[in-house]
Each structure stands twice: as structure tokens, then as C-alpha cells.
Design an enzyme around this catalytic site. Structure first.
Site, PDB file in Angstrom:
ATOM      1  N   HIS A 111       0.820  -1.231   0.000  1.00 10.84           N
ATOM      2  CA  HIS A 111       0.000   0.000   0.000  1.00 10.84           C
ATOM      3  C   HIS A 111       0.846   1.270   0.000  1.00 10.84           C
ATOM      4  O   HIS A 111       0.302   2.370  -0.119  1.00 10.84           O
ATOM      5  CB  HIS A 111      -0.931   0.045   1.219  1.00 10.84           C
ATOM      6  CG  HIS A 111      -1.970  -1.043   1.231  1.00 10.84           C
ATOM      7  ND1 HIS A 111      -2.808  -1.282   0.170  1.00 10.84           N
ATOM      8  CD2 HIS A 111      -2.293  -1.958   2.177  1.00 10.84           C
ATOM      9  CE1 HIS A 111      -3.609  -2.305   0.461  1.00 10.84           C
ATOM     10  NE2 HIS A 111      -3.311  -2.741   1.674  1.00 10.84           N
ATOM     11  N   ASP A 229      -4.306 -12.886   3.455  1.00  9.24           N
ATOM     12  CA  ASP A 229      -5.518 -12.434   4.131  1.00  9.24           C
ATOM     13  C   ASP A 229      -6.789 -12.687   3.322  1.00  9.24           C
ATOM     14  O   ASP A 229      -7.888 -12.320   3.754  1.00  9.24           O
ATOM     15  CB  ASP A 229      -5.405 -10.953   4.551  1.00  9.24           C
ATOM     16  CG  ASP A 229      -4.772 -10.083   3.489  1.00  9.24           C
ATOM     17  OD1 ASP A 229      -4.523 -10.569   2.366  1.00  9.24           O
ATOM     18  OD2 ASP A 229      -4.508  -8.898   3.785  1.00  9.24           O
TER      19      ASP A 229
END
Ligand code: ZN
Length: 294
Positions: A111, A229
Site C-alpha cells: 500500500h 488475508d
């Protein structure tokens, strides 16, 4: 990142525990990650940003870079080592000392945009590795495979329209960071998946979208943004991947790497917060990287 924060040190212990329990840990060579240099980071982030991170790093207590992303007195060195791991792993693989490498690093990186930390990420580790491969080793084509449940918006920000890089990603959508679907650049193979999607949708997307694009691109090195995830047990998000999916996708991509990149693969840990599923899924991934599946 602070007490109760999902991006916690126990994540790395969980992977180590499963490496031991599965018996594959004994087959792996271990290396200590060096600190990334300003020069290596500045291939990805403006030097001004790198300096600002050095300056904001606290000598005591915690500072927040955004609501999700904090630094304590040890964070800067961890972040520099996470990016440095990508550099060392790329060097080892390019020199032929090892065929593949997995870097269990924290903080994660995908990110982190050119000039902005966000979503637990400070420096974009996988991007530092990719640029190192291109600039220090002279590669023309590097693929980045991102199977974290969140879109790797930072990596896209850094490489959109970069002819040397093809990014193939899959992510839950709509979901944080709410990017990746609006007119992505031609070197981005983005596959958004609806909440609730599982193995079937994942494998279809890899087969129909990723592999043909990778075959056409012919990468000389494959890097992974390996987030775990999207696992069904991970309640950070709502995809339903299984342990076996991570071995499967690694095998598919390894086929591409064998065909065009002499098998060279470097994998950087991104997300994965359900500790049991993280450890087991990472082992499925590492087992294939290490060629221990046969
Ligand atoms: Zn994630």
C-alpha cells in the site's frame, strides 16, 4: 503497531512455527536482511519522502502516519530491513546463489505509494526489489504477482505505465483501499473478486487473466506480494481461499518462472492476520518456491 493491532510480531512466529512443524524449515537457508540504503529506496520513493520517514521516526513512544500505520522506536529499522530484504533476495536470486527466496518481513509494503505511507505500509518492499532488479541487474521485464486480499494500490501507483513491469493482482472489491478498477494502466492485470469468492473464482481468474498475460510478457524475474488475508479463516476480509490455493497459485506462477526466468522467484510477505491460516498458507507457498513439493 500497538497492542490489539492485527499487524503484530506474532505473525512471523506463526510462519516459523509452521515451517518447523511441516519439516520444511530444515531445508531452507536463512539470511539476515540488510538495511535498505537511501539510493535503493529512492528508486521508488522521492528522497524527500525517505528523509521525512527518517525524521518522523520517534526515539520513544508512537507516532501515527495514518490511522492504521504507526511507528515506534524500532519501526524504522524494521522497515529498512523489510525493503533491504527485497534487495538481498533479488541479488541472491540474480547471482544464482539461490533459485527462489521468501522474505517474511514486517511492515508490509504494497500500500505504500510513491510519497505516502498507508495501510500498515511504509516503504514499498516489492517495488524496491523490482527496481533493484531492473537498475542494478539490467532486467527488462519483471512481473509482480499480488494475491493479497487488498489491492496493491501503492505498487500500482509506482509502476503504472512502466514498460518494465507487469503487475497481476487479485483482490476483494469493493473493499479497502477502493482502487484498482477505474481504468487501470495497460501493464496492470487487475482482477476484482466479490466478497464470498473462493477457490473456484480465484483459480478461474488466475487461469483466464493472469497466466495468458504473463505468458505474453515473458518475465525475467517473478516477484510476489504474498498476502494471505484472502484465506477463509482471515476475518480481515471476506474471500474464502484455502491453504491449498496458495500452493496451487505458486505452482502456476512457478511454471511461468521456469519457462522465462530460469525459475527465479522472490516473494515478499504482505498481509495475513489469522495466525494459524497464515502459517499454514505461507508453508504451502514456500514449499512450492523451494521445490519441495515433488
Ligand atoms: Zn492485505
Amino acid at each position: 503497531m500497538g497492542a490489539q493491532h492485527p499487524e503484530q510480531p506474532a505473525r512471523l512466529t506463526a510462519i516459523d512455527d509452521q515451517l518447523i512443524a511441516s519439516g520444511i524449515g530444515q531445508h531452507l537457508h536463512r539470511y539476515e536482511a540488510p538495511l535498505a540504503t537511501d539510493e535503493q529506496l529512492a528508486r521508488v520513493h522521492p528522497l524527500k519522502y525517505v528523509r521525512a520517514i527518517h525524521e518522523i521516526a520517534p526515539s520513544e513512544g508512537t507516532v501515527h502516519l495514518d490511522p492504521d500505520t504507526a511507528m515506534n522506536p524500532w519501526t524504522l529499522r524494521a522497515a529498512l530491513r523489510a525493503a533491504g530484504a527485497a534487495v538481498l533476495a533479488t541479488d541472491l536470486v540474480m547471482k544464482g546463489e539461490v533459485k527462489t527466496a521468501f522474505c517474511p518481513v514486517r511492515p508490509p509494503g504494497h500500500h505504500a505509494c510513491r510519497s505516502r505511507s498507508m495501510g500498515f505500509c511504509i516503504f514499498n518492499n516489492v517495488a524496491v526489489g523490482a527496481r533493484h532488479a531492473i537498475e542494478a541487474h539490467g532486467l527488462d521485464r519483471v512481473a509482480i504477482i499480488d494475491f493479497d486480499v487488498h489491492h496493491g494500490n501503492g505498487t500500482e501507483d509506482i509502476f503504472e505505465n512502466d514498460e518494465h513491469v507487469l503487475m497481476a493482482s487479485i483482490f476483494q472489491h469493493p473493499f479497502y483501499p477502493y482502487s484498482g478498477t477505474e481504468d487501470p494502466a495497460p501493464n496492470m492485470v487487475n482482477v476484482p473478486l466479490a466478497a464470498g469468492s473462493g477457490s473456484r473464482e480465484f483459480r478461474a481468474a488466475v487461469t483466464k487473466a493472469w497466466l495468458p498475460a504473463l505468458d505474453e510478457f515473458k518475465p525475467q524475474l517473478v516477484l510476489f506480494s504474498a498476502g494471505f488475508d484472502a484465506h477463509a479463516e482471515d476475518d480481515m476480509a471476506m474471500l474464502r481461499f484455502t491453504d491449498a490455493d496458495y500452493g496451487w497459485v505458486t505452482e502456476q506462477v512457478a511454471g511461468i518462472a521456469r519457462r522465462y526466468a530460469d525459475g527465479r522467484m522472490v516473494s515478499m510477505l504482505e498481509g495475513g492476520y489469522a495466525l494459524g491460516a497464515l502459517g499454514r498458507s505461507a508453508v504451502q507457498h514456500i514449499r512450492v518456491l523451494a521445490g519441495l513439493n515433488a
